[in-house]
Design a protein around this motif. Structure first.
Motif, PDB file in Angstrom:
ATOM      1  N   GLN A  25       0.243   8.825  -2.445  1.00  0.00           N
ATOM      2  CA  GLN A  25       0.849   7.947  -3.445  1.00  0.00           C
ATOM      3  C   GLN A  25      -0.233   7.391  -4.353  1.00  0.00           C
ATOM      4  O   GLN A  25      -1.185   6.765  -3.892  1.00  0.00           O
ATOM      5  N   ASP A  26      -0.074   7.617  -5.630  1.00  0.00           N
ATOM      6  CA  ASP A  26      -0.985   7.059  -6.637  1.00  0.00           C
ATOM      7  C   ASP A  26      -0.447   5.691  -7.066  1.00  0.00           C
ATOM      8  O   ASP A  26       0.750   5.557  -7.327  1.00  0.00           O
ATOM      9  N   SER A  27      -1.328   4.705  -7.150  1.00  0.00           N
ATOM     10  CA  SER A  27      -0.852   3.363  -7.541  1.00  0.00           C
ATOM     11  C   SER A  27      -1.272   2.958  -8.942  1.00  0.00           C
ATOM     12  O   SER A  27      -0.793   1.963  -9.466  1.00  0.00           O
ATOM     13  N   GLY A  31      -3.373   9.783 -11.327  1.00  0.00           N
ATOM     14  CA  GLY A  31      -2.976  11.091 -10.790  1.00  0.00           C
ATOM     15  C   GLY A  31      -3.548  11.392  -9.417  1.00  0.00           C
ATOM     16  O   GLY A  31      -3.324  12.473  -8.866  1.00  0.00           O
ATOM     17  N   ILE A  32      -4.296  10.423  -8.864  1.00  0.00           N
ATOM     18  CA  ILE A  32      -4.947  10.613  -7.558  1.00  0.00           C
ATOM     19  C   ILE A  32      -4.389   9.575  -6.596  1.00  0.00           C
ATOM     20  O   ILE A  32      -4.405   8.371  -6.890  1.00  0.00           O
ATOM     21  N   GLY A  33      -3.904  10.033  -5.465  1.00  0.00           N
ATOM     22  CA  GLY A  33      -3.404   9.106  -4.452  1.00  0.00           C
ATOM     23  C   GLY A  33      -4.504   8.141  -4.051  1.00  0.00           C
ATOM     24  O   GLY A  33      -5.691   8.449  -4.167  1.00  0.00           O
ATOM     25  N   ASP A  34      -4.141   6.960  -3.575  1.00  0.00           N
ATOM     26  CA  ASP A  34      -5.143   5.944  -3.247  1.00  0.00           C
ATOM     27  C   ASP A  34      -4.637   5.023  -2.149  1.00  0.00           C
ATOM     28  O   ASP A  34      -3.485   5.132  -1.720  1.00  0.00           O
ATOM     29  N   LEU A  35      -5.513   4.120  -1.704  1.00  0.00           N
ATOM     30  CA  LEU A  35      -5.172   3.255  -0.561  1.00  0.00           C
ATOM     31  C   LEU A  35      -4.064   2.258  -0.892  1.00  0.00           C
ATOM     32  O   LEU A  35      -3.133   2.096  -0.091  1.00  0.00           O
TER      33      LEU A  35
HETATM   34 CA    CA Z   1      -4.944   6.471  -8.102  1.00  0.00          CA
END
Ligand code: CA
Ligand code: GLC
Length: 482
Positions: A25-27, A31-35
């Motif tokens: 899940q990108d927040s 375009g990159i998922g993150d914590l």
């Molecule tokens: Ca991100």
């Protein structure tokens, strides 16, 4: 750990959910998922009913191996967030009763890790060219020349991943500190990467040509040798004891890419090891029965059918077998690992264009599909890998839908607590894999013909609506019976 203590541990029958952070899940729309994205989806995991999550590497990395080339073992990659974001993820997970596992990568570092220059003696070197015939997993020689010093260093994987020398006590001490750093922050355990590569022959003898099958699939070049000296050294206990010493009671799950019969040295110190023979077994009743029976002995198997390294189970086994595979996996005793997206039946995607992973593993790593929308609810931006088929398959599209893969997974996970005792196989018609767990019976028809149910019973969960009718199991259908 004694068998009794293992039975009492929180992970004894746990379902662990593997998160591939870049694709979950990108927040922030990059375009990159993150914590923070993971934290925002913890309620999905809670709803699904899993007990723990395992985060594939979140550390700073030049990404030669998508994070398995670690440049700082106690940091967080800036594109994934900050240590504070991880602290929050852990706190929010714990608040929901979910445990958190990190990925520990002890066998090598990134070539850009400061250790490589500051502590060259922590790595494995040769002065005058490759000292043996060892080959790297991803192809080519396992030795490369360091341009700066002219010496040769060992790498079991990509040349950007020099191997550490675990015979050096300083390396063992450094990893002890890494482990304590994370357990002090609340981490509940580790999936330990490529642990069979950690200790190799002290005198660096040549590997002989392979004279018999290894027992698990290997890349073609790599499979030409029997890796008896480059991996799985008898002295591995030295490294494992150091890991255990630092980890205390934290769960240690070994990624030991060896056939079941060769796992015993590892589970003397680790709690469990992935059952890779199970993952790779042909989906046939007799073969599965044998593989499960062997892996279940000693109860140190971590069951798994899919991860970020191999074709997804729905692709490998065929979509028509994905629900059967899910039912089998989730009814086995002991810890079970599911890979993000398997709960909605995700298949492999097209991969990156141009490819990102040089070993061809992009197709197994496409973003999670949350909603039936072009970018799947994964990002508001341009996803780092395209979405596969969010309009056909998504959490939102399957939640509450009778007969969906997601509802099947949820029901199976909810029922796990009622499944007691070991697997007791029962005789059944050809192509039917059937076993008891306490008062429950699992019956899976892996063939194309309808087959009689092996025992009378009422289906509590079916892999599809109408899997059981008139005491008959439909083709490619299964049921959990009471
Ligand atoms: Ca991100
Ligand atoms: C493990 C990881 C894989 C990685 C390799 C080297 O097998 O699962 O993704 O490429 O180790 O770290």
């Amino acid at each position: 750990m004694t068998a009794a203590a293992a039975d009492a541990a929180w992970w004894a029958d746990a379902v662990v959910y593997q998160i591939y952070p870049r694709s979950f899940q990108d927040s922030n729309g990059d375009g990159i998922g993150d914590l923070p994205g993971v934290t925002s989806r913890l309620d999905h995991l809670r709803w699904l009913g899993v007990d723990a999550l395992w985060l594939s590497p979140i550390y700073p990395s030049p990404l030669a191996d998508l994070g398995y080339d670690v440049a700082d073992h106690t940091g967080v990659a800036p594109e994934y967030g900050t240590l504070a974001d991880l602290d929050e993820l852990i706190a929010e997970a714990h608040a929901r009763g979910l445990r958190v596992l990190l990925d520990l990568v002890p066998s090598h570092t990134s070539i850009e890790h400061p250790w490589f220059r500051v502590h060259p003696d922590w790595y494995v070197w040769a002065d005058d060219g490759p000292p043996n015939n060892w080959v790297a997993s991803f192809g080519g020689p396992a030795w490369s020349r360091d341009e700066l010093t002219g010496r040769w260093y060992l790498h079991s994987f990509y040349p950007e991943q020099p191997d550490l020398d675990w015979r050096n006590p300083a390396v063992r001490a450094a990893f002890g500190e890494v482990i304590r750093f994370w357990t002090a922050r609340g981490v509940d355990g580790f999936r330990v990467d490529a642990i069979d590569r950690v200790m190799k022959d002290a005198t660096l003898r040549d590997d002989p040509p392979a004279s018999e099958p290894f027992g698990l699939p290997l890349p073609e070049d790599y499979g030409a040798l029997a890796h008896v000296h480059s991996t799985d050294d008898p002295e591995i206990g030295l490294a494992l004891a150091a890991l255990r010493d630092a980890a205390g009671d934290a769960l240690l799950v070994g990624e030991v890419y060896l056939p079941t019969a060769r796992l015993h040295r590892y589970v003397e110190h680790l709690d469990v090891a992935f059952a890779f023979e199970f993952l790779h077994a042909p989906f046939e009743a007799q073969r599965l029965r044998a593989v499960i029976a062997e892996a279940a002995t000693g109860s140190a198997a971590a069951w798994v059918l899919s991860n970020h390294d191999f074709p997804r189970l729905a692709t490998r086994l065929g979509e028509e077998r994905a629900a059967l595979a899910g039912m089998l996996l989730l009814t086995l005793p002991g810890p079970v690992f599911i890979y993000q997206g398997d709960e909605i039946g995700m298949t492999d995607g097209p991969g990156g264009d141009p490819p990102i992973d040089r070993a061809g593993r992009d197709p197994h790593r496409h973003p999670m599909q949350w909603e039936p929308a072009a970018t799947g609810g994964f990002t508001t931006g341009e996803p780092w890998l395209p979405l596969t088929d969010p309009m056909q398959r998504s959490v939102g599209g399957q939640r509450g839908a009778e007969g969906s893969m997601l509802e099947l997974y949820r029901a199976l996970i909810a029922t796990r607590a009622e499944l007691t005792g070991p697997v007791e196989f029962i005789e059944a018609a050809p192509d039917v894999l059937a076993f008891r767990r306490g008062r429950h019976t699992v019956a899976l028809n892996l063939g194309f013909e309808p087959r009689p149910l092996p025992v009378a019973g009422t289906p509590e969960i079916e892999t599809e609506i109408g899997a059981v009718a008139d005491d008959t199991l439909s083709p490619l259908a299964g049921a959990l019976l009471v």
